[in-house]
Design an enzyme around this catalytic site. Sequence first.
Site, PDB file in Angstrom:
ATOM      1  N   ASP A 179       0.831  -1.196   0.000  1.00  0.00           N
ATOM      2  CA  ASP A 179       0.000   0.000   0.000  1.00  0.00           C
ATOM      3  C   ASP A 179       0.872   1.257   0.000  1.00  0.00           C
ATOM      4  OD1 ASP A 179       0.650   0.873   2.633  1.00  0.00           O
ATOM      5  OD2 ASP A 179      -0.984  -0.250   3.522  1.00  0.00           O
ATOM      6  N   MET A 181       1.861   3.367   2.016  1.00  0.00           N
ATOM      7  CA  MET A 181       2.770   3.699   3.112  1.00  0.00           C
ATOM      8  C   MET A 181       3.869   2.662   3.307  1.00  0.00           C
ATOM      9  SD  MET A 181       0.263   5.382   5.992  1.00  0.00           S
ATOM     10  CE  MET A 181      -0.831   3.972   6.125  1.00  0.00           C
ATOM     11  N   LYS A 182       3.928   1.659   2.446  1.00  0.00           N
ATOM     12  CA  LYS A 182       4.940   0.629   2.605  1.00  0.00           C
ATOM     13  C   LYS A 182       6.249   1.014   1.908  1.00  0.00           C
ATOM     14  CE  LYS A 182       2.551  -2.216   5.139  1.00  0.00           C
ATOM     15  NZ  LYS A 182       1.375  -1.374   5.372  1.00  0.00           N
ATOM     16  N   ILE A 183       7.220   0.108   1.942  1.00  0.00           N
ATOM     17  CA  ILE A 183       8.525   0.370   1.326  1.00  0.00           C
ATOM     18  C   ILE A 183       8.413   0.204  -0.185  1.00  0.00           C
ATOM     19  CG2 ILE A 183      10.951  -0.305   1.257  1.00  0.00           C
ATOM     20  CD1 ILE A 183      10.552  -1.455   4.100  1.00  0.00           C
ATOM     21  N   VAL A 185       5.810   0.064  -3.023  1.00  0.00           N
ATOM     22  CA  VAL A 185       4.415   0.492  -3.142  1.00  0.00           C
ATOM     23  C   VAL A 185       3.881   0.244  -4.549  1.00  0.00           C
ATOM     24  CG1 VAL A 185       4.764   2.265  -1.381  1.00  0.00           C
ATOM     25  CG2 VAL A 185       4.898   2.896  -3.785  1.00  0.00           C
TER      26      VAL A 185
END
Length: 386
Positions: A179, A181-183, A185
């Site tokens: 998503d 906000m992940k590393i 994306v």
Amino acid sequence: MINVFQPSLGEEELAAVAEVFDSNWLGHGPRTRDFEAAFAGHIGVPPDNVVFISSATDGLFLATELLGCGPQDDVVLPSISFVGAANAVAAAGARPVFCDVDPHTLNPSVEDVERSLTPRTKAVLPLHYGGYPGAIDEIALLCRERGITLIEDAACAVTSAIDGRACGTFGDLAVWSFDAMKILVTGDGGMLYARDPDLARRVRALAYHGLDQFSGRSRSAKVSHRWWELNVRDFGHRMIGNDLTAAIGGVQLRRLPEFQRRRRAAVEAYDSLLAGIPGVRLPPRLPAGHTTSYYFYWVQLPPAVRDRVAADLLSRGVYTTFRYPPLHKVPAYRAGAELPGAEQAAQSTLLLPVHQSLDDADVRTVATEFRDAVERAATTAHAKHR
């Protein structure tokens, strides 16, 4: 504002999206399959055993469905976990049984998991907190010995491993999150891994309406002389990824080593700049053989100081947060458990900004502002007790 989470996107991702536009095919197709194969290579499993899906949460809902979880079943998971994991268990009719965590690592020990097992336990669903692998190898052994399915929530652990073995490959099923906000994306999206090839094939069908084959493009005509006929064997969903987001994911996966190096540098700088602050505990050291994605950087302070520091930093343009609030305290789950480690962690932990877009100046700013905020909070607390 210096954010806790932030993706890194640029010209390469735009070019990949442009290629998808030029192909005039945005749905599930060749780029999706290429991304699945590349990710499978990244974690060291066969390509057919991973499926690009709409989100990691959808993957957890699918996992409980695959296992046939119902009212007669319990699923053990740490209280410090994402609400989507508990929702996936509860929505299936099963009972989430929350186990405690170590108050410093925020991961459960194998003893925490074992104490929470019941005669009805069908699965164990641990999270790798902040990308730290935790005791997943010991938990996997416990599950094998007890004949319990292990579902790994590897949402935060895209580059985490123990002795070179990727987190997410210790259990029977696993999910990763991509998503915003992940590393790595893709906007929204996730990957689901199933160790059993037959189960992986069922995952692929259930993720697309229960159909044995995809339709909608000319390649389907090679499968049957009546390719338009439905071949539903299970009542499935629509949880598949698509070529547009897979194209972004493919680029992000290639850039992952670069992202990892930058995150590690930021973490090492924090460790140096924040060392020795009275009353502040830095993240735990990794055990030998463990590698982490450095998804979270967390500090721990006395609860009253923690909340004042967070408010102070926010007013000065540094966003902090805590993830994840303890699930055994959520009224909907009616847990009624006493989990002192989880409660201690929830009262004292604060996540500082850490992402690959942080430059050295940002890291120094956060560290300086944090030191100053802690000193101001401590001075205020001291004045109140005089």
